[in-house]
Write an enzyme that holds these catalytic residues in place. Sequence first.
Site, PDB file in Angstrom:
ATOM      1  N   GLY A  39     -33.179 -63.029  48.006  1.00 50.21           N
ATOM      2  CA  GLY A  39     -33.668 -62.047  47.318  1.00 50.21           C
ATOM      3  C   GLY A  39     -33.785 -60.809  47.748  1.00 50.21           C
ATOM      4  O   GLY A  39     -33.653 -59.569  47.300  1.00 50.21           O
ATOM      5  N   GLU A  93     -39.211 -59.004  52.765  1.00 48.56           N
ATOM      6  CA  GLU A  93     -39.381 -59.710  51.697  1.00 48.56           C
ATOM      7  C   GLU A  93     -39.087 -59.018  50.139  1.00 48.56           C
ATOM      8  O   GLU A  93     -39.279 -57.828  50.281  1.00 48.56           O
ATOM      9  CB  GLU A  93     -40.791 -60.266  51.306  1.00 48.56           C
ATOM     10  CG  GLU A  93     -41.145 -61.701  51.818  1.00 48.56           C
ATOM     11  CD  GLU A  93     -40.513 -62.923  51.023  1.00 48.56           C
ATOM     12  OE1 GLU A  93     -39.388 -62.570  50.059  1.00 48.56           O
ATOM     13  OE2 GLU A  93     -40.933 -64.103  51.127  1.00 48.56           O
ATOM     14  N   ASP A  94     -38.440 -59.598  49.124  1.00 54.00           N
ATOM     15  CA  ASP A  94     -38.139 -59.121  47.985  1.00 54.00           C
ATOM     16  C   ASP A  94     -39.344 -58.877  47.216  1.00 54.00           C
ATOM     17  O   ASP A  94     -39.450 -57.629  46.501  1.00 54.00           O
ATOM     18  CB  ASP A  94     -37.192 -59.931  47.081  1.00 54.00           C
ATOM     19  CG  ASP A  94     -37.332 -61.329  46.738  1.00 54.00           C
ATOM     20  OD1 ASP A  94     -38.620 -61.697  47.598  1.00 54.00           O
ATOM     21  OD2 ASP A  94     -36.691 -62.072  46.292  1.00 54.00           O
ATOM     22  N   ASP A  97     -45.524 -62.607  45.077  1.00 55.51           N
ATOM     23  CA  ASP A  97     -46.053 -63.150  43.750  1.00 55.51           C
ATOM     24  C   ASP A  97     -47.204 -63.650  43.835  1.00 55.51           C
ATOM     25  O   ASP A  97     -48.520 -63.190  44.112  1.00 55.51           O
ATOM     26  CB  ASP A  97     -44.893 -64.058  42.986  1.00 55.51           C
ATOM     27  CG  ASP A  97     -45.154 -64.205  41.811  1.00 55.51           C
ATOM     28  OD1 ASP A  97     -45.917 -63.433  40.926  1.00 55.51           O
ATOM     29  OD2 ASP A  97     -44.487 -65.272  41.056  1.00 55.51           O
ATOM     30  N   PHE A 146     -41.418 -60.573  34.763  1.00 56.70           N
ATOM     31  CA  PHE A 146     -40.677 -61.331  35.714  1.00 56.70           C
ATOM     32  C   PHE A 146     -39.273 -60.251  35.754  1.00 56.70           C
ATOM     33  O   PHE A 146     -38.800 -59.621  34.593  1.00 56.70           O
ATOM     34  CB  PHE A 146     -39.782 -62.478  34.765  1.00 56.70           C
ATOM     35  CG  PHE A 146     -39.051 -63.169  35.821  1.00 56.70           C
ATOM     36  CD1 PHE A 146     -39.404 -64.092  36.706  1.00 56.70           C
ATOM     37  CD2 PHE A 146     -37.691 -63.011  35.781  1.00 56.70           C
ATOM     38  CE1 PHE A 146     -38.699 -64.877  37.631  1.00 56.70           C
ATOM     39  CE2 PHE A 146     -36.724 -63.947  36.622  1.00 56.70           C
ATOM     40  CZ  PHE A 146     -37.383 -64.643  37.581  1.00 56.70           C
ATOM     41  N   ASP A 153     -33.238 -62.454  41.144  1.00 56.12           N
ATOM     42  CA  ASP A 153     -32.276 -63.291  40.309  1.00 56.12           C
ATOM     43  C   ASP A 153     -33.134 -64.272  39.326  1.00 56.12           C
ATOM     44  O   ASP A 153     -34.449 -64.244  39.471  1.00 56.12           O
ATOM     45  CB  ASP A 153     -31.662 -64.371  41.116  1.00 56.12           C
ATOM     46  CG  ASP A 153     -32.618 -65.723  41.568  1.00 56.12           C
ATOM     47  OD1 ASP A 153     -33.469 -65.304  42.107  1.00 56.12           O
ATOM     48  OD2 ASP A 153     -31.999 -66.682  41.339  1.00 56.12           O
ATOM     49  N   ARG A 159     -28.355 -60.640  40.539  1.00 55.31           N
ATOM     50  CA  ARG A 159     -28.932 -60.272  41.817  1.00 55.31           C
ATOM     51  C   ARG A 159     -28.110 -58.886  42.106  1.00 55.31           C
ATOM     52  O   ARG A 159     -28.568 -57.997  43.038  1.00 55.31           O
ATOM     53  CB  ARG A 159     -28.429 -61.041  42.938  1.00 55.31           C
ATOM     54  CG  ARG A 159     -29.414 -62.514  42.961  1.00 55.31           C
ATOM     55  CD  ARG A 159     -29.063 -62.979  44.597  1.00 55.31           C
ATOM     56  NE  ARG A 159     -29.682 -64.495  44.389  1.00 55.31           N
ATOM     57  CZ  ARG A 159     -30.857 -64.918  44.538  1.00 55.31           C
ATOM     58  NH1 ARG A 159     -31.757 -63.873  44.796  1.00 55.31           N
ATOM     59  NH2 ARG A 159     -31.103 -66.095  44.619  1.00 55.31           N
TER      60      ARG A 159
HETATM   61  P1  IMP Z   1     -44.595 -66.576  45.740  1.00 55.55           P
HETATM   62  O1  IMP Z   1     -44.269 -67.526  46.899  1.00 55.55           O
HETATM   63  O2  IMP Z   1     -45.168 -66.622  44.442  1.00 55.55           O
HETATM   64  O3  IMP Z   1     -45.047 -65.296  46.267  1.00 55.55           O
HETATM   65  O4  IMP Z   1     -43.112 -66.182  45.190  1.00 55.55           O
HETATM   66  C1  IMP Z   1     -41.975 -65.546  46.058  1.00 55.55           C
HETATM   67  C2  IMP Z   1     -40.611 -65.641  45.624  1.00 55.55           C
HETATM   68  O5  IMP Z   1     -40.793 -66.142  44.220  1.00 55.55           O
HETATM   69  C3  IMP Z   1     -40.060 -64.256  45.927  1.00 55.55           C
HETATM   70  O6  IMP Z   1     -39.401 -64.093  46.940  1.00 55.55           O
HETATM   71  C4  IMP Z   1     -38.857 -64.578  44.624  1.00 55.55           C
HETATM   72  O7  IMP Z   1     -37.817 -65.003  45.297  1.00 55.55           O
HETATM   73  C5  IMP Z   1     -39.441 -65.343  43.392  1.00 55.55           C
HETATM   74  N1  IMP Z   1     -40.129 -64.423  42.637  1.00 55.55           N
HETATM   75  C6  IMP Z   1     -41.310 -64.158  42.298  1.00 55.55           C
HETATM   76  N2  IMP Z   1     -41.458 -63.385  41.082  1.00 55.55           N
HETATM   77  C7  IMP Z   1     -40.233 -63.099  40.930  1.00 55.55           C
HETATM   78  C8  IMP Z   1     -39.794 -62.163  39.653  1.00 55.55           C
HETATM   79  O8  IMP Z   1     -40.274 -61.489  38.987  1.00 55.55           O
HETATM   80  N3  IMP Z   1     -38.188 -62.243  39.653  1.00 55.55           N
HETATM   81  C9  IMP Z   1     -37.551 -62.860  40.475  1.00 55.55           C
HETATM   82  N4  IMP Z   1     -38.087 -63.729  41.637  1.00 55.55           N
HETATM   83  C10 IMP Z   1     -39.339 -63.658  41.814  1.00 55.55           C
END
Ligand code: IMP
Length: 172
Positions: A39, A93-94, A97, A146, A153, A159
């Site tokens: 990402g 990091e992208d 969340d 989202f 993606d 992407r």
């Molecule tokens: P976390 O572990 O919940 O913080 O999620 C992190 C990962 O979930 C990110 O690095 C993304 O790859 C994916 N992710 C979380 N939210 C989104 C979104 O809105 N769109 C796409 N990917 C997401």
Amino acid sequence: MDILIDQDTLATRITSLGREIREAHGEDASIVAICVLKGSVLFFADLVRAIGGDVRLEFLGVSSYEGTSSTGEVRITHDLRTEIRGRHVVVVEDIVDTGLTLSFLLKALRVRDPASLTVAALLDKPSKRTVDVHADHVGFSIDDHFVIGYGLDLDEKYRNLPFVAIYRPGVG
Ligand code: IMP
């Protein structure tokens, strides 16, 4: 889809994030920038140019264990190719969340004993956080949408969009 962050806005913000990161480390510091696949690839490519100076590029592949992503069990699928002991590391990091992925990554990297360990995230969704973790440098804080594009993606699609958009099911 609705564009949330357009190309010019991304470019302007990333230029200042790069300056911020360089200033925080000092002009002469050697930085190891870690791209968290997949990402952050597009953000990473722009950010490392904006940081400037001595920046070494490393790649880390991670994936959530099947069916257990909500527990934050993350697996390293591609490890770094270099030691980070004593180095100044910036994890790129992208999006943060729930924070589970970042929390796992920081634990996994901290035990390798870097001189410093900071995080740059393009996007932050603070309202979704379930663990107490934060990025030191954040591009944009966004509401609970989202989002797709600029590396992000939906089932590996979108992407390559040059902007960040809100995904609307059934549209596009
Ligand atoms: P976390 O572990 O919940 O913080 O999620 C992190 C990962 O979930 C990110 O690095 C993304 O790859 C994916 N992710 C979380 N939210 C989104 C979104 O809105 N769109 C796409 N990917 C997401």
